[in-house]
Scaffold this motif. Structure first.
Motif, PDB file in Angstrom:
ATOM      1  N   ILE A 235       4.364  -8.021 -11.962  1.00  0.00           N
ATOM      2  CA  ILE A 235       3.057  -8.254 -11.332  1.00  0.00           C
ATOM      3  C   ILE A 235       3.182  -8.050  -9.835  1.00  0.00           C
ATOM      4  O   ILE A 235       3.989  -8.705  -9.179  1.00  0.00           O
ATOM      5  CB  ILE A 235       2.537  -9.669 -11.640  1.00  0.00           C
ATOM      6  N   THR A 236       2.416  -7.127  -9.290  1.00  0.00           N
ATOM      7  CA  THR A 236       2.454  -6.841  -7.859  1.00  0.00           C
ATOM      8  C   THR A 236       1.429  -7.697  -7.134  1.00  0.00           C
ATOM      9  O   THR A 236       0.255  -7.705  -7.485  1.00  0.00           O
ATOM     10  CB  THR A 236       2.171  -5.351  -7.589  1.00  0.00           C
ATOM     11  N   VAL A 237       1.892  -8.424  -6.127  1.00  0.00           N
ATOM     12  CA  VAL A 237       1.014  -9.251  -5.307  1.00  0.00           C
ATOM     13  C   VAL A 237       1.053  -8.699  -3.893  1.00  0.00           C
ATOM     14  O   VAL A 237       2.088  -8.684  -3.249  1.00  0.00           O
ATOM     15  CB  VAL A 237       1.453 -10.729  -5.315  1.00  0.00           C
ATOM     16  N   ASN A 238      -0.079  -8.209  -3.432  1.00  0.00           N
ATOM     17  CA  ASN A 238      -0.143  -7.622  -2.096  1.00  0.00           C
ATOM     18  C   ASN A 238      -1.346  -8.211  -1.371  1.00  0.00           C
ATOM     19  O   ASN A 238      -2.454  -7.688  -1.427  1.00  0.00           O
ATOM     20  CB  ASN A 238      -0.245  -6.103  -2.191  1.00  0.00           C
ATOM     21  N   VAL A 239      -1.111  -9.323  -0.691  1.00  0.00           N
ATOM     22  CA  VAL A 239      -2.167 -10.029   0.023  1.00  0.00           C
ATOM     23  C   VAL A 239      -1.770 -10.132   1.490  1.00  0.00           C
ATOM     24  O   VAL A 239      -0.672 -10.589   1.803  1.00  0.00           O
ATOM     25  CB  VAL A 239      -2.391 -11.440  -0.554  1.00  0.00           C
ATOM     26  N   SER A 240      -2.636  -9.691   2.370  1.00  0.00           N
ATOM     27  CA  SER A 240      -2.338  -9.788   3.797  1.00  0.00           C
ATOM     28  C   SER A 240      -2.464 -11.237   4.250  1.00  0.00           C
ATOM     29  O   SER A 240      -3.161 -12.046   3.620  1.00  0.00           O
ATOM     30  CB  SER A 240      -3.283  -8.905   4.608  1.00  0.00           C
ATOM     31  N   LEU A 241      -1.800 -11.542   5.350  1.00  0.00           N
ATOM     32  CA  LEU A 241      -1.866 -12.895   5.895  1.00  0.00           C
ATOM     33  C   LEU A 241      -3.292 -13.266   6.268  1.00  0.00           C
ATOM     34  O   LEU A 241      -3.738 -14.399   6.029  1.00  0.00           O
ATOM     35  CB  LEU A 241      -0.951 -13.006   7.117  1.00  0.00           C
ATOM     36  N   GLN A 242      -4.013 -12.330   6.820  1.00  0.00           N
ATOM     37  CA  GLN A 242      -5.397 -12.604   7.220  1.00  0.00           C
ATOM     38  C   GLN A 242      -6.252 -12.964   6.006  1.00  0.00           C
ATOM     39  O   GLN A 242      -7.033 -13.921   6.035  1.00  0.00           O
ATOM     40  CB  GLN A 242      -5.986 -11.398   7.944  1.00  0.00           C
TER      41      GLN A 242
END
Length: 375
Positions: free
Chosen positions: A154-161
């Motif tokens: 599972i790829t999780v790609n969430v920016s800090l903002q």
């Protein structure tokens, strides 16, 4: 080295100078330049005061500081001694520095995506006295775990903002992503419990409509994943509820909600398993409450004599009685649903209430009718 020799001249521009450092460079390489809560002791190394920097010249410059020639030429900022005498040592405010650390953290993630550098920067900031950075450091630590320690499939790609703009519950769902019966307890103990506790403290212990875990359990029950609910209730029965819930009563209410939210009509055994655990928890809660009451008998009698007793003991006893009735009612509904399914009469447990169901059961028993589907 340049900053050490020109602290008076450069300190007013320190944060801008730090902003010019590429975001891809590790913060530990410019650790000594990072602002600290307590201002450093400034000094001017390398030379003695020149004659043009003595007190008499300074007084003349200050007297004519609004004159065009003084302001244009910049006489007040022309040497370190003059800056010291005319302007002094200007250190950023705590609010400015705190805001800079937070903004710089967001910029590092936006430009480089290196959460390790973000955490390093905030950690250095905490070491330099900015304890207010602890909450954002913990929040980003959670994001780091979600990004790099979740299931490889599972790829999780969430920016800090984006992460900072999420609600607590959306973050919690990321933490609980891809859990199953085998790893649910480990996930709760390793990440979810500490996250819930932090948010409770951050909200000054104000009770939301539902705890994060309760809300999540209801959601997965709505998606017919009662197996996970059953594992959580079993853990609470064995080790107690305090690790995951505020009390046994809170756990019992959550378990009942999960059973009634489920829309499967082939999970009667699993529902009964959950209800049996809830029944045990209710007995445990009653026992604990009775023990507490016995320990407080002396204070209780004193309060009664003084007219200060508010009846909380009876109120708690009444709540246990009400919960026991609800559990028994749910058990009856599950049994009714199981019997109806044997007659191929399909009913959701949420619909199994009222006399009409038992009238239908009586009709099935009396006539042996099968194949009647009730929605």
């Amino acid at each position: 080295m340049l900053y050490k020799h020109h602290m008076y001249s450069l300190t007013p521009f320190l944060l801008k100078i730090l902003d010019a450092i590429p975001e891809t460079i590790g913060p530990h390489t410019y650790d000594k330049l990072l602002p600290q809560l307590v201002p450093p002791q400034p000094y001017i190394p390398g030379r003695e005061r020149d004659w043009v920097e003595d007190e008499g010249i300074v007084n003349i410059i200050e007297k004519h500081k609004d004159d065009e020639i003084v302001s244009v030429v910049g006489l007040r900022e022309s040497t370190e001694y003059l800056v010291k005498a005319c302007i002094g040592f200007v250190w950023p405010s705590e609010e400015e520095m705190d805001e800079w650390y937070r903004r710089r953290a967001t910029e590092i993630d936006y430009v480089s995506g290196q959460l390790e550098n973000v955490l390093t920067l905030l950690d250095l900031g905490k070491q330099k006295g900015f304890v207010s950075l602890e909450s954002i450091w913990e929040d980003i630590s959670t994001l780091h775990w979600v990004t790099y320690n979740s299931n490889e499939d599972i790829t999780v790609n969430v920016s800090l903002q984006n992460w900072q703009q999420m609600s607590d519950y959306d973050k919690f769902k990321y933490i609980m992503k891809d859990v199953n019966e085998a790893n649910i307890l480990d996930r709760l103990k390793e990440q979810a419990s500490s996250f819930m506790n932090r948010k409770t403290v951050a909200n000054n212990h104000q009770q939301e409509e539902d705890l994060l875990l309760v809300k999540w359990l209801k959601d997965i029950a709505q998606n017919n994943q009662l197996q996970i609910c059953d594992v959580v209730m079993e853990a609470c029965k064995v080790t107690g509820c305090n690790e995951f819930f505020g009390s046994e009563i809170e756990c019992i209410k959550a378990g009942l909600d999960c059973v009634y939210i489920c829309s499967r009509t082939d999970q009667w055994d699993l529902m009964m398993s959950i209800l049996s655990k809830l029944s045990s928890l209710c007995l445990l809660s009653q026992s604990n409450n009775q023990t507490d009451q016995r320990r407080g008998d002396e204070h209780f009698m004193k309060d009664v004599r003084e007219g200060a007793w508010g009846g909380s003991g009876l109120s708690m006893k009444g709540e246990h009685i009400a919960l026991n009735r609800k559990i028994q009612q749910a058990i009856n509904h599950v049994e009714a649903g199981r019997l109806l399914s044997q007659y191929q009469v399909v009913q959701f447990i949420a619909n199994i209430s009222g006399k009409h169901v038992f009238v239908l059961l009586h009709h099935c028993w009396a006539t042996g009718t099968k194949g009647h589907r009730v929605l």
